[in-house]
Design a protein around this motif. Structure first.
Motif, PDB file in Angstrom:
ATOM      1  N   PHE A 257     -14.452  -1.610  14.650  1.00 40.81           N
ATOM      2  CA  PHE A 257     -13.667  -0.748  15.531  1.00 40.81           C
ATOM      3  C   PHE A 257     -12.433  -0.169  14.854  1.00 40.81           C
ATOM      4  O   PHE A 257     -11.833  -0.808  13.983  1.00 40.81           O
ATOM      5  N   LYS A 259      -8.813   0.141  15.426  1.00 38.02           N
ATOM      6  CA  LYS A 259      -7.864  -0.518  16.320  1.00 38.02           C
ATOM      7  C   LYS A 259      -6.564   0.255  16.384  1.00 38.02           C
ATOM      8  O   LYS A 259      -5.749   0.060  17.287  1.00 38.02           O
ATOM      9  N   TYR A 273     -13.908   2.624  20.559  1.00 41.26           N
ATOM     10  CA  TYR A 273     -13.830   1.859  21.814  1.00 41.26           C
ATOM     11  C   TYR A 273     -12.460   1.208  22.011  1.00 41.26           C
ATOM     12  O   TYR A 273     -11.889   1.214  23.093  1.00 41.26           O
ATOM     13  N   GLU A 274     -11.926   0.665  20.924  1.00 39.69           N
ATOM     14  CA  GLU A 274     -10.649  -0.055  20.994  1.00 39.69           C
ATOM     15  C   GLU A 274      -9.459   0.867  21.218  1.00 39.69           C
ATOM     16  O   GLU A 274      -8.389   0.407  21.613  1.00 39.69           O
TER      17      GLU A 274
END
Lengths: 379, 219
Positions: A257, A259, A273-274
């Motif tokens: 991911f 972040k 997604y993060e």
């Protein structure tokens, strides 16, 4: 006659630099979007070729930023989609029509009088201040919509604003923004079929698909061919999540991911997604159809999906770089952690009190219930 | 005067086993749920989801079978006894608990010193345990509602209706998230109260099926 039309359309395509081969390829992609086999491509081509029966249309602009018009017009590089959209005889569209003032209003009135047209609505229905938050040609936007919707064969609500109020209806919504469907009963056009095409802005390919449906499959006579979901959206376009078809899905499955932006993970195009990607709960086929003449789309260009295809998408999806929206102005994660922490602290205090009072070693059990004692005392 | 005896009749082996299954499932669901929510731990998302789904099905089957078994299995209905009766009677109103809900709350809030008279499960305890059943199935429902839209199940309308009712799939996600916190809070309080009321006796019986005599018998 038909042959002439056919040649006519290919001349038109050739003039725009589109070969027959490109045209058939495009028809194949439209077939896929309509859930048909590619074998249907020649049929679609025939429908477009024979589509000389122009479908009258009125394009209403309500409370809007004109983004959907921009998205649909895609000026500067005409392609096959334009040819299809040319099959709509748009008799009224504020942004592009040559006519102005009374002349334009007359053209609209004439089309409405004749009936049987497709009404395309872009923008929010502004109901605030008795509808006076939007006035067009001396009437409220609601009056304009009521008038135009009354004799329409079908209404196509393009863009999130027309579908459910879009970003205009985001809290605190002072303009009273609503979607076309939301006011259908109030304005008396609830019998007219409404096709909803959300996202901000609308993707022109979806309008093309609906036009093809109307021309080829007779959607106006039999709405079932549009295969709409309970929200009035064509299922074949809005039936799967962005997440299901995302090119970065592999990274999601691997637990890779981004972040934070500006990191090496972003360079590696890991899953977003993060950083708040709303792909898992957004139902559009953006990854397949893409945007700007199939050049790219949000996630492919490095931005998380902000869920503009969802209902009430701003309130539901902002802050856009977080997984979930705030609840009462507070992060849900904070609420959960505080609750858990408070419970742990409460239990700790309770435990200390239980030990210090000696209760933990075993408290005596009452000999009779407090209720019975009280009752006995009353006697 | 201390604790009553904790006999195997209070928790027959099948229920001890099912309690283990509940614990493992809930802990696994919360952990894998956190991974799915925030991926704080870089494991395969597909793996986390597989664990989440599997444990949910196991938990649903476990709870359903627990309910069915309660009509067949006999266990103690009162504290500190080897006398047994059908388990379902534990989950219906019992005369020992009548008028005791408020008094139980008072005891836990240190507003009274004596423990209250109760059946095997006290009034407050029984309500909390019973509440876990609808909460668990509700979590299953909200989870399916989040998972299901792309599946095009014939029963999808059942979940789509719920999504419309709460105002969108994102709201459903938040409800599912807070539902997990409800389960976590329940588990914290549940584990604490069992521990404070006699760690060895309660935990020994429910986890290891080990009996312990009451205080009177021990002397």
């Amino acid at each position: 006659m038909a042959q002439e039309m056919r040649e006519g359309i290919y001349d038109l395509l050739a003039a725009r630099g589109v070969s027959r081969r490109d045209f058939l390829k495009y028809c194949g992609s439209v077939a896929a979007m309509l859930g048909l086999s590619e074998m249907a491509a020649p049929q679609i081509a025939a429908a477009v070729e024979g589509g000389a029966k122009l479908q009258p249309a009125v394009w209403l602009d309500l409370g809007l930023c004109t983004g959907c018009t921009e998205s649909t017009a895609q000026a500067g590089n005409p392609n096959v989609a334009d040819i299809v959209l040319d099959l709509l005889s748009i008799n009224y569209m504020e942004t592009i029509m040559a006519a102005a003032g009374d002349q334009a209003e007359e053209a609209k009135a004439k089309t409405i009088e004749e009936g049987g047209y497709i009404l395309i609505v872009e923008g929010t229905v502004m109901t605030g201040e008795g509808g006076n938050t939007l006035r067009i040609a001396g009437k409220t936007g609601m009056e304009v919509l009521k008038e135009a919707a009354s004799k329409a064969a079908a209404i196509v609500a393009v863009g999130s604003c027309a579908v459910d109020g879009g970003w205009v209806r985001a809290n605190p919504n002072p303009a009273g923004g609503k979607g076309v469907k939301d006011v259908a009963v109030e304005l008396g056009f609830d019998k007219v079929p409404i096709i909803n095409l959300p996202t901000c802005p609308v993707n022109p390919e979806w309008i093309v698909a609906v036009v093809i449906d109307v021309l080829m499959l007779g959607a106006l006579e039999n709405l079932a061919v549009l295969n709409l979901d309970e929200l009035g959206r064509p299922k074949l376009i809005f039936g799967q999540t962005i997440h299901d078809n995302c090119p970065r899905r592999g990274h999601f499955e691997n637990g890779e991911f981004v972040k934070q932006f500006g990191t090496v993970e972003e360079v590696k195009q890991f899953c977003l997604y993060e950083v708040g990607c709303k792909g898992p709960q957004t139902f559009t086929n953006c990854p397949k159809v893409r945007w700007n003449r199939k050049a790219s789309w949000c996630v492919e260009s490095g931005a998380p999906c902000i869920g503009c295809g969802n209902l009430n998408w701003v309130d539901n999806d902002a802050p856009f770089l977080k997984r979930m929206p705030n609840v009462g102005g507070v992060r849900p994660e904070t609420i959960g952690t505080v609750l858990g922490g408070a419970a742990a602290a409460g239990l700790l205090v309770h435990g200390v009190a239980s030990f210090s009072s000696g209760r933990a070693k075993g408290a005596p059990v009452e000999t009779s219930k407090a209720y019975d004692k009280k009752k006995g005392g009353d006697k | 005067m201390s604790h009553e005896g904790h006999y195997r009749e209070a928790h027959p082996l099948i229920f001890v086993f099912q309690h283990w299954v509940n614990l493992i499932c809930m802990a696994g669901l919360a952990f894998s749920g956190f991974v799915i929510h925030g991926s704080f731990y870089a494991i395969s998302m597909g793996g986390a989801r597989m664990i989440h789904f599997t444990l949910m099905f196991v938990l649903a089957v476990n709870i359903t079978s627990r309910i069915i078994l309660s009509f067949w299995v006999k266990d103690a209905n009162q504290l500190g006894t080897r006398e047994v009766d059908t388990d379902i009677k534990n989950w219906l109103p019992q005369k020992e608990n009548k008028h005791q809900l408020l008094e139980t709350a008072k005891y836990y809030l240190f507003m009274r010193k004596e423990r209250v008279i109760s059946a095997k499960y006290g009034a407050l305890q029984k309500i909390a345990y019973l509440a876990t059943v609808p909460i668990t199935f509700f979590m299953g429902y909200t989870g399916f509602a989040l998972y299901g839209p792309a599946q095009q199940w014939p029963v999808w309308g059942f979940f789509a209706g719920g999504i419309s009712l709460v105002g969108g799939i994102m709201t459903m996600r938040i409800i599912h998230y807070f539902g997990m916190w409800v389960v976590i809070l329940f588990t914290m309080v549940h584990a604490y109260l069992a521990a404070i009321d006699g760690f060895k006796a309660f935990y020994g019986l429910i986890f290891l099926w080990r009996e312990s005599p009451g205080a009177e018998e021990g002397h």
